[in-house]
Design an enzyme around this catalytic site. Sequence first.
Site, PDB file in Angstrom:
ATOM      1  CD  GLU A   1      -2.338   1.348   2.785  1.00 37.32           C
ATOM      2  OE1 GLU A   1      -2.877   2.416   3.100  1.00 37.32           O
ATOM      3  OE2 GLU A   1      -2.232   0.385   3.571  1.00 37.32           O
TER       4      GLU A   1
ATOM      5  CG  ASP B   1       0.287   7.077  -1.195  1.00 34.71           C
ATOM      6  OD1 ASP B   1      -0.825   7.562  -1.423  1.00 34.71           O
ATOM      7  OD2 ASP B   1       1.248   7.749  -0.742  1.00 34.71           O
TER       8      ASP B   1
ATOM      9  CG  ASP C   1      -6.048   1.470   3.306  1.00 30.00           C
ATOM     10  OD1 ASP C   1      -5.993   2.617   2.821  1.00 30.00           O
ATOM     11  OD2 ASP C   1      -6.239   1.252   4.526  1.00 30.00           O
TER      12      ASP C   1
ATOM     13  CD  GLU D   1      -3.116   4.329  -1.483  1.00 27.35           C
ATOM     14  OE1 GLU D   1      -2.921   5.518  -1.809  1.00 27.35           O
ATOM     15  OE2 GLU D   1      -2.992   3.926  -0.311  1.00 27.35           O
TER      16      GLU D   1
END
Length: 239
Positions: A55, A59, A128, A131
Amino acid sequence: MSSSPLPVDPVLLRSLEDRLGHRFSDPGRLILALTHTSMAGVDRTMVGRGYERLEFLGDRVLGLVIAEWLMERFPAEPEGALARRLTALVRAEALLEVAEAIGLGAFIRLAPGEHDPTGAVKPAIMADACEAVIGALYLDGGLPVARAFIHVHWTPRLEAASGPPQDVKTALQEWALARGRKLPLYETLGRTGPDHAPVFEVRVTVDGHAPVTASGSSKRAAEKAAAAILLRIIKTGTA
């Protein structure tokens, strides 16, 4: 980063790969991207293993790809406008929309207690995991694979924006000035929580409307939340 946490039905995994547009050379990366840390309570070998690191990576990959894309798409826009577009495209709501579009919730592995009251995967976990999947795509296929996925699923969101999103505090200020009213007044009412996770409570007041209170992890976040609430009230026709 490679892993093979808890076996997954290969047919199910293949169906997700079809939706992602990529066949993983290491399926363990995708499996890990779908694994919530609560699975440690199901299998003790999963302690300390979950999608958080992917994650974190996803991002950054998403931010890079979107920033590069915006630079190419809007060559005349200043940094501030690009930043507002970027923020709108990488926020949790956008990730949740993409996760729902590809049906990601059906593939996420988590303990029963982590579902919402209706039995569905919580929105924050969906965002989440999305990502994390981007991070897994990047590790397995490189930036071109991650970029291809992002372009496919973020193009409708990019096209839908007629202009750079406006910061809610700026929008509220302009609404007040356009009507000859004083600038919005923000007051910090208090701070609670530990130092590593503070919660600020802020009140915003605009002439002609009852004060609105909201909270956030910083004063700015709380101010923006309060401004957003007041703008929604205004748009319902109570102005």
